[in-house]
Design an enzyme around this catalytic site. Structure first.
Site, PDB file in Angstrom:
ATOM      1  N   GLU A 100     107.994  -9.690  36.739  1.00 53.65           N
ATOM      2  CA  GLU A 100     107.220  -8.854  37.667  1.00 53.65           C
ATOM      3  C   GLU A 100     108.166  -7.884  38.363  1.00 53.65           C
ATOM      4  O   GLU A 100     109.245  -8.275  38.814  1.00 53.65           O
ATOM      5  CB  GLU A 100     106.539  -9.731  38.736  1.00 53.65           C
ATOM      6  N   HIS A 109      96.291 -22.009  48.301  1.00 59.68           N
ATOM      7  CA  HIS A 109      96.313 -20.676  48.917  1.00 59.68           C
ATOM      8  C   HIS A 109      96.281 -20.886  50.434  1.00 59.68           C
ATOM      9  O   HIS A 109      95.602 -21.786  50.922  1.00 59.68           O
ATOM     10  CB  HIS A 109      95.072 -19.890  48.452  1.00 59.68           C
ATOM     11  N   GLN A 151     101.722 -18.535  42.023  1.00 63.65           N
ATOM     12  CA  GLN A 151     102.548 -18.180  43.166  1.00 63.65           C
ATOM     13  C   GLN A 151     103.884 -18.893  42.981  1.00 63.65           C
ATOM     14  O   GLN A 151     103.941 -19.955  42.328  1.00 63.65           O
ATOM     15  CB  GLN A 151     101.836 -18.700  44.440  1.00 63.65           C
ATOM     16  N   THR A 194     103.314  -4.638  40.408  1.00 61.49           N
ATOM     17  CA  THR A 194     102.451  -4.959  41.548  1.00 61.49           C
ATOM     18  C   THR A 194     101.667  -3.733  42.022  1.00 61.49           C
ATOM     19  O   THR A 194     101.971  -2.602  41.648  1.00 61.49           O
ATOM     20  CB  THR A 194     103.271  -5.530  42.737  1.00 61.49           C
TER      21      THR A 194
HETATM   22  P1  FAD Z   1      90.956 -15.139  45.218  1.00 63.21           P
HETATM   23  O1  FAD Z   1      91.217 -15.957  44.015  1.00 63.21           O
HETATM   24  O2  FAD Z   1      89.729 -14.343  45.240  1.00 63.21           O
HETATM   25  O3  FAD Z   1      90.903 -16.091  46.480  1.00 63.21           O
HETATM   26  C1  FAD Z   1      92.026 -16.636  47.147  1.00 63.21           C
HETATM   27  C2  FAD Z   1      91.714 -18.047  47.635  1.00 63.21           C
HETATM   28  O4  FAD Z   1      90.564 -18.033  48.479  1.00 63.21           O
HETATM   29  C3  FAD Z   1      91.388 -19.028  46.526  1.00 63.21           C
HETATM   30  O5  FAD Z   1      92.562 -19.552  45.930  1.00 63.21           O
HETATM   31  C4  FAD Z   1      90.582 -20.039  47.251  1.00 63.21           C
HETATM   32  O6  FAD Z   1      91.436 -20.890  47.996  1.00 63.21           O
HETATM   33  C5  FAD Z   1      89.794 -19.194  48.218  1.00 63.21           C
HETATM   34  N1  FAD Z   1      88.508 -18.826  47.614  1.00 63.21           N
HETATM   35  C6  FAD Z   1      88.236 -17.749  46.833  1.00 63.21           C
HETATM   36  N2  FAD Z   1      86.950 -17.748  46.443  1.00 63.21           N
HETATM   37  C7  FAD Z   1      86.408 -18.834  47.015  1.00 63.21           C
HETATM   38  C8  FAD Z   1      85.127 -19.405  47.022  1.00 63.21           C
HETATM   39  N3  FAD Z   1      84.105 -18.824  46.362  1.00 63.21           N
HETATM   40  N4  FAD Z   1      84.946 -20.542  47.694  1.00 63.21           N
HETATM   41  C9  FAD Z   1      85.948 -21.132  48.385  1.00 63.21           C
HETATM   42  N5  FAD Z   1      87.190 -20.646  48.420  1.00 63.21           N
HETATM   43  C10 FAD Z   1      87.405 -19.541  47.763  1.00 63.21           C
HETATM   44  N6  FAD Z   1      98.772  -9.063  46.339  1.00 63.21           N
HETATM   45  C11 FAD Z   1      98.786  -7.705  46.332  1.00 63.21           C
HETATM   46  O7  FAD Z   1      98.287  -7.082  47.265  1.00 63.21           O
HETATM   47  N7  FAD Z   1      99.325  -7.004  45.268  1.00 63.21           N
HETATM   48  C12 FAD Z   1      99.878  -7.621  44.199  1.00 63.21           C
HETATM   49  O8  FAD Z   1     100.351  -6.964  43.268  1.00 63.21           O
HETATM   50  C13 FAD Z   1      99.900  -9.058  44.181  1.00 63.21           C
HETATM   51  N8  FAD Z   1     100.416  -9.743  43.134  1.00 63.21           N
HETATM   52  C14 FAD Z   1     100.346 -11.117  43.106  1.00 63.21           C
HETATM   53  C15 FAD Z   1     100.810 -11.804  41.989  1.00 63.21           C
HETATM   54  C16 FAD Z   1     100.743 -13.196  41.912  1.00 63.21           C
HETATM   55  C17 FAD Z   1     101.228 -13.925  40.681  1.00 63.21           C
HETATM   56  C18 FAD Z   1     100.209 -13.927  43.031  1.00 63.21           C
HETATM   57  C19 FAD Z   1     100.148 -15.435  42.983  1.00 63.21           C
HETATM   58  C20 FAD Z   1      99.740 -13.263  44.158  1.00 63.21           C
HETATM   59  C21 FAD Z   1      99.789 -11.859  44.214  1.00 63.21           C
HETATM   60  N9  FAD Z   1      99.290 -11.136  45.312  1.00 63.21           N
HETATM   61  C22 FAD Z   1      99.311  -9.757  45.314  1.00 63.21           C
HETATM   62  C23 FAD Z   1      98.776 -11.850  46.499  1.00 63.21           C
HETATM   63  C24 FAD Z   1      97.244 -12.063  46.493  1.00 63.21           C
HETATM   64  O9  FAD Z   1      96.569 -10.831  46.510  1.00 63.21           O
HETATM   65  C25 FAD Z   1      96.903 -12.887  47.740  1.00 63.21           C
HETATM   66  O10 FAD Z   1      97.446 -14.169  47.626  1.00 63.21           O
HETATM   67  C26 FAD Z   1      95.448 -12.949  48.131  1.00 63.21           C
HETATM   68  O11 FAD Z   1      95.359 -13.577  49.428  1.00 63.21           O
HETATM   69  C27 FAD Z   1      94.579 -13.801  47.218  1.00 63.21           C
HETATM   70  O12 FAD Z   1      94.347 -13.178  46.057  1.00 63.21           O
HETATM   71  P2  FAD Z   1      93.602 -13.980  44.849  1.00 63.21           P
HETATM   72  O13 FAD Z   1      93.528 -13.044  43.742  1.00 63.21           O
HETATM   73  O14 FAD Z   1      94.210 -15.285  44.634  1.00 63.21           O
HETATM   74  O15 FAD Z   1      92.163 -14.180  45.545  1.00 63.21           O
END
Ligand code: FAD
Length: 310
Positions: free
Chosen positions: A15, A173, A200, A46
């Protein structure tokens, strides 16, 4: 993609982030050249939540697409966007030739006053996965081809399939009360069409294997790629722990603090990450994804020490 190290070799990926200022682009492109030389499966780029890096991310992705043999993977976030805006964003990246995505929700700004306005109407990563698949399926699969000194368009009978990866959180998370919510969310992303999860960062291989076991029991079948960040200063460790909510690994923390030289601290970080990578590979992880922090030396040192690249 053919793995030049042969069947059975452990796939690696990296990344990077877009340059913060244009003068940083040449050194990033040098890093990308060095990373591409070890034949990673993909290099992901990113994306600033809210679209702040839309142009610079796409520039780096198209640089990878046109100047290396490596597949570029675009991180996209949906927080703060309307359905139409998110669909436009996806279409723009597909039109540029990007076919691999990491679909993320992203984080709203911490400024409480604006959070409600900022959430937007694509609320979870699972919805963004669905949207990417939908936009691709609706898109006429046109390709340009040269004809008599000009270009014409025709329907491509075999359009490239779109790969959509998603984030996974072995230690939960920060917003999820219990790890179970993360597994449910991963299942929702898989049902929406995701075919790879990238974790993560974490500091203990047991955390990863415990999470994979739980995910498999719950029905997650897609590969779960461990994300590893070699950390070579105590300052960065403190920042990373703050941002991710991970528990500070005491052994790494102490060793980084007592080591007097930058060279020594680099060795501490590389050794810690190499041990983790060795344990993950021995335990059957499907590959190793390294957070490169726009530098190639540290991550390549880890891969050499773990004998994953020649
Ligand atoms: P989601 O999967 O939508 O939700 C996050 C969490 O919320 C879930 O794990 C769960 O605990 C809870 N949740 C979601 N839906 C529900 C539901 N229906 N019911 C109950 N709980 C729920 N951020 C950036 O801005 N730019 C980037 O380029 C970036 N790259 C990343 C790369 C990796 C490999 C990782 C691990 C993270 C990255 N992030 C990035 C951070 C990420 O955007 C944040 O962690 C954000 O808070 C959650 O994104 P997500 O896609 O996991 O969200």
């Amino acid at each position: 993609m053919v793995n030049p190290f042969g069947e059975g070799a452990v796939p690696v990926s990296f990344e990077v982030y877009p340059p913060r200022t244009p003068d940083k682009a040449p050194s990033l492109y040098e890093t990308i050249r060095a990373l591409a030389a070890v034949h990673p499966r993909f290099i992901s780029v990113t994306f600033g939540a809210g679209g702040s890096s839309r142009r610079s991310s796409l520039e780096v992705l198209t640089h990878i697409l046109h100047n290396t043999h490596v597949q570029p993977m675009a991180h996209l976030t949906c927080v703060g966007t309307t359905h139409a805006e998110a669909a436009d964003l996806v279409r723009e990246f597909l039109d540029a030739g990007i076919t691999s995505f990491l679909a993320l929700r992203g984080d709203p700004p911490t400024d409480e006053a604006h959070i409600d306005d900022f959430i937007g109407d694509v609320k979870t990563a699972a919805e963004l996965v669905q949207l990417i698949q939908h936009v691709q399926s609706e898109r006429a699969p046109w390709t340009d081809y040269p004809v008599m000194g000009s270009t014409a368009r025709r329907i491509d009978p075999t359009p490239a399939p779109v790969n959509v990866a998603v984030a996974a959180f072995p230690n939960g998370h920060p917003e999820s009360g219990a790890t179970r919510a993360d597994i449910d969310s991963l299942l929702a992303k898989q049902a929406a069409g995701a075919n790879l999860a990238i974790t993560q960062l974490f500091f203990h291989s047991d955390d990863y294997f415990r999470f994979v076991d739980k995910a498999r029991t719950a029905g997650v079948t897609m590969p779960i790629l461990p994300g590893i960040m070699p950390i070579t200063s105590h300052q960065r460790l403190t920042r990373v722990v703050e941002l991710t909510g991970e528990k500070e690994p005491s052994e790494l923390s102490i060793n980084l603090q007592i080591e007097p030289t930058a060279e020594g601290r680099a060795a501490v970080g590389v050794d810690y990450a190499t041990k983790l990578v060795n344990e993950l590979v021995a335990g059957g992880a499907p590959g190793i994804h390294l957070y490169a922090f726009n530098r190639h030396d540290t991550v390549l040192d880890v891969l050499h020490a773990a004998r994953l690249v020649p």
